[in-house]
Design a protein around this motif. Structure first.
Motif, PDB file in Angstrom:
ATOM      1  N   ASN A  48       0.835  -1.207   0.000  1.00 46.24           N
ATOM      2  CA  ASN A  48       0.000   0.000   0.000  1.00 46.24           C
ATOM      3  C   ASN A  48       0.871   1.259   0.000  1.00 46.24           C
ATOM      4  O   ASN A  48       1.924   1.296   0.646  1.00 46.24           O
ATOM      5  CB  ASN A  48      -0.897   0.043   1.229  1.00 46.24           C
ATOM      6  CG  ASN A  48      -2.157  -0.784   1.106  1.00 46.24           C
ATOM      7  OD1 ASN A  48      -2.891  -0.953   2.079  1.00 46.24           O
ATOM      8  ND2 ASN A  48      -2.438  -1.331  -0.067  1.00 46.24           N
ATOM      9  N   VAL A  49       0.410   2.291  -0.700  1.00 43.84           N
ATOM     10  CA  VAL A  49       1.023   3.608  -0.641  1.00 43.84           C
ATOM     11  C   VAL A  49       0.209   4.430   0.353  1.00 43.84           C
ATOM     12  O   VAL A  49      -0.991   4.660   0.141  1.00 43.84           O
ATOM     13  CB  VAL A  49       1.044   4.292  -2.023  1.00 43.84           C
ATOM     14  CG1 VAL A  49       1.690   5.673  -1.915  1.00 43.84           C
ATOM     15  CG2 VAL A  49       1.789   3.421  -3.026  1.00 43.84           C
ATOM     16  N   VAL A  50       0.844   4.845   1.448  1.00 48.31           N
ATOM     17  CA  VAL A  50       0.140   5.477   2.566  1.00 48.31           C
ATOM     18  C   VAL A  50       0.641   6.905   2.749  1.00 48.31           C
ATOM     19  O   VAL A  50       1.850   7.150   2.749  1.00 48.31           O
ATOM     20  CB  VAL A  50       0.349   4.688   3.876  1.00 48.31           C
ATOM     21  CG1 VAL A  50      -0.509   5.285   4.990  1.00 48.31           C
ATOM     22  CG2 VAL A  50       0.043   3.217   3.689  1.00 48.31           C
ATOM     23  N   LEU A  51      -0.284   7.832   2.908  1.00 46.70           N
ATOM     24  CA  LEU A  51       0.053   9.205   3.262  1.00 46.70           C
ATOM     25  C   LEU A  51      -0.168   9.386   4.754  1.00 46.70           C
ATOM     26  O   LEU A  51      -1.287   9.228   5.248  1.00 46.70           O
ATOM     27  CB  LEU A  51      -0.817  10.194   2.484  1.00 46.70           C
ATOM     28  CG  LEU A  51      -0.698  11.671   2.899  1.00 46.70           C
ATOM     29  CD1 LEU A  51       0.722  12.187   2.733  1.00 46.70           C
ATOM     30  CD2 LEU A  51      -1.681  12.530   2.109  1.00 46.70           C
ATOM     31  N   ASP A  52       0.914   9.694   5.480  1.00 47.27           N
ATOM     32  CA  ASP A  52       0.831  10.005   6.907  1.00 47.27           C
ATOM     33  C   ASP A  52       0.804  11.525   7.025  1.00 47.27           C
ATOM     34  O   ASP A  52       1.842  12.192   6.976  1.00 47.27           O
ATOM     35  CB  ASP A  52       2.033   9.407   7.644  1.00 47.27           C
ATOM     36  CG  ASP A  52       1.929   9.560   9.151  1.00 47.27           C
ATOM     37  OD1 ASP A  52       0.799   9.749   9.659  1.00 47.27           O
ATOM     38  OD2 ASP A  52       2.971   9.474   9.831  1.00 47.27           O
ATOM     39  N   ALA A  53      -0.399  12.079   7.140  1.00 47.24           N
ATOM     40  CA  ALA A  53      -0.596  13.528   7.115  1.00 47.24           C
ATOM     41  C   ALA A  53      -0.239  14.147   8.457  1.00 47.24           C
ATOM     42  O   ALA A  53      -0.691  13.676   9.498  1.00 47.24           O
ATOM     43  CB  ALA A  53      -2.048  13.844   6.756  1.00 47.24           C
ATOM     44  N   ALA A  54       0.558  15.227   8.423  1.00 49.02           N
ATOM     45  CA  ALA A  54       1.066  15.871   9.635  1.00 49.02           C
ATOM     46  C   ALA A  54       1.867  14.868  10.455  1.00 49.02           C
ATOM     47  O   ALA A  54       1.551  14.585  11.602  1.00 49.02           O
ATOM     48  CB  ALA A  54      -0.067  16.492  10.443  1.00 49.02           C
ATOM     49  N   CYS A  55       2.930  14.368   9.854  1.00 46.45           N
ATOM     50  CA  CYS A  55       3.688  13.240  10.422  1.00 46.45           C
ATOM     51  C   CYS A  55       4.589  13.623  11.570  1.00 46.45           C
ATOM     52  O   CYS A  55       5.129  12.743  12.258  1.00 46.45           O
ATOM     53  CB  CYS A  55       4.519  12.584   9.326  1.00 46.45           C
ATOM     54  SG  CYS A  55       5.848  13.652   8.678  1.00 46.45           S
ATOM     55  N   GLY A  56       4.819  14.920  11.794  1.00 41.04           N
ATOM     56  CA  GLY A  56       5.715  15.313  12.868  1.00 41.04           C
ATOM     57  C   GLY A  56       7.118  14.798  12.636  1.00 41.04           C
ATOM     58  O   GLY A  56       7.700  14.965  11.558  1.00 41.04           O
ATOM     59  N   ARG A  57       7.687  14.131  13.634  1.00 44.47           N
ATOM     60  CA  ARG A  57       9.066  13.645  13.542  1.00 44.47           C
ATOM     61  C   ARG A  57       9.188  12.258  12.944  1.00 44.47           C
ATOM     62  O   ARG A  57      10.247  11.660  12.992  1.00 44.47           O
ATOM     63  CB  ARG A  57       9.708  13.704  14.922  1.00 44.47           C
ATOM     64  CG  ARG A  57       9.801  15.127  15.461  1.00 44.47           C
ATOM     65  CD  ARG A  57      10.516  15.193  16.788  1.00 44.47           C
ATOM     66  NE  ARG A  57      10.614  16.575  17.252  1.00 44.47           N
ATOM     67  CZ  ARG A  57      11.278  16.946  18.331  1.00 44.47           C
ATOM     68  NH1 ARG A  57      11.896  16.042  19.074  1.00 44.47           N
ATOM     69  NH2 ARG A  57      11.327  18.216  18.677  1.00 44.47           N
ATOM     70  N   GLY A  58       8.092  11.727  12.410  1.00 47.77           N
ATOM     71  CA  GLY A  58       8.197  10.581  11.526  1.00 47.77           C
ATOM     72  C   GLY A  58       8.055   9.197  12.105  1.00 47.77           C
ATOM     73  O   GLY A  58       8.126   8.222  11.362  1.00 47.77           O
ATOM     74  N   HIS A  59       7.797   9.080  13.410  1.00 47.66           N
ATOM     75  CA  HIS A  59       7.732   7.733  13.996  1.00 47.66           C
ATOM     76  C   HIS A  59       6.583   6.922  13.408  1.00 47.66           C
ATOM     77  O   HIS A  59       6.742   5.740  13.080  1.00 47.66           O
ATOM     78  CB  HIS A  59       7.598   7.830  15.515  1.00 47.66           C
ATOM     79  CG  HIS A  59       7.806   6.512  16.208  1.00 47.66           C
ATOM     80  ND1 HIS A  59       7.612   6.346  17.567  1.00 47.66           N
ATOM     81  CD2 HIS A  59       8.183   5.298  15.738  1.00 47.66           C
ATOM     82  CE1 HIS A  59       7.858   5.087  17.884  1.00 47.66           C
ATOM     83  NE2 HIS A  59       8.212   4.431  16.797  1.00 47.66           N
TER      84      HIS A  59
END
Length: 257
Positions: A48-59
């Motif tokens: 899956n291609v997933v968009l993590d919106a407002a990801c902050g520091r990426g965890h």
């Protein structure tokens, strides 16, 4: 059924963006649900291609990549994306981009964001800060990039229509509702996580308490005394609202056809 956004911050079913199904989940406390609880609602599959919106520091973005997804983390704050790249940018299937989630570009960090290119979108404790117009634009943009049958998982702070006090009255200085990008970058992205660690009184925690908190958020050790007091004030504001408002998850599926 369709998806819309009310001015006071609650996402509601209305007549704007078509969805095939939706779930509304109310979490039992004023604390934001865990990352694992939020990600489980995505129901991702490998590839899956997933968009993590407002990801902050990426965890969270990195956690999605560990599930064999191609994860794009996007955030409006360059400092957050820089830190995310330092921590996780070397890992496979993960990328990060500075982007305005209310005005999605057609491509970010090499990931296609044209219509129908994203399988699920994940947004944890961020849309509350976008403002009414920003939330409408966020929903419209993410509905556009989702593939047919794709899913949006939005977990955020919500305000009941039956509350005796208005949001503006309890947050008159806009300490909780500050727009993303205007807060101090040294603050934790999710100040509600600090709430259970603070004493019940209104006094600022001791030096020892601050050192303990700094083990979890190293940036706290760098705050000046005035900035530390400002952070505690913000957390107290979250505590006040938490007695009335709470965290909700909205899970919406785009029609397959």
């Amino acid at each position: 059924m369709s998806l819309a956004c009310a001015d006071h911050g609650t996402i509601v079913v209305s007549r704007n963006l078509p969805i095939s199904s939706s779930q509304h989940i109310v979490f039992p406390s004023c604390r934001c649900p865990s990352r694992s609880q939020s990600l489980a609602l995505l129901n991702t599959s490998p590839g899956n291609v997933v968009l993590d919106a407002a990801c902050g520091r990426g965890h969270t973005t990195a956690c999605l990549a560990e599930k064999a997804c191609h994860a794009l983390g996007a955030d409006i704050q360059p400092q957050q994306i820089e830190r995310a790249r330092e921590r996780f940018g070397h890992r496979p299937h993960v990328s990060f981009a500075v982007a305005d989630l209310t005005r999605l570009p057609e491509k970010a960090a090499g990931v296609d964001l044209t219509p129908g290119c994203i399988d699920p979108v994940h947004c944890l404790e961020a849309a509350f800060h976008f403002g009414p117009a920003g939330r409408r634009a966020f929903l419209a943009g993410n509905h556009r990039v989702l593939r047919p049958g794709g899913r949006l998982v939005l977990v955020d702070f919500a305000w009941p229509d039956t509350a005796l006090w208005t949001l503006a009255e309890l947050d008159s200085h806009r300490l909780v509702r500050v727009r993303r990008g205007s807060s101090r970058t040294s603050r934790p992205r999710r100040p509600t996580l600090l709430m259970p660690l603070l004493p019940g009184s209104t006094s600022v925690p001791s030096g020892a308490g601050r050192r303990t908190l700094s083990l979890r958020w190293p940036g706290l050790a760098e705050l000046a005394h005035e900035d530390w007091q400002d952070l505690i004030t913000v957390i107290r504001a979250h505590q006040t609202l938490g007695r009335v408002a709470g965290y909700h998850a909205l899970v919406c599926d785009k029609p397959a056809q």
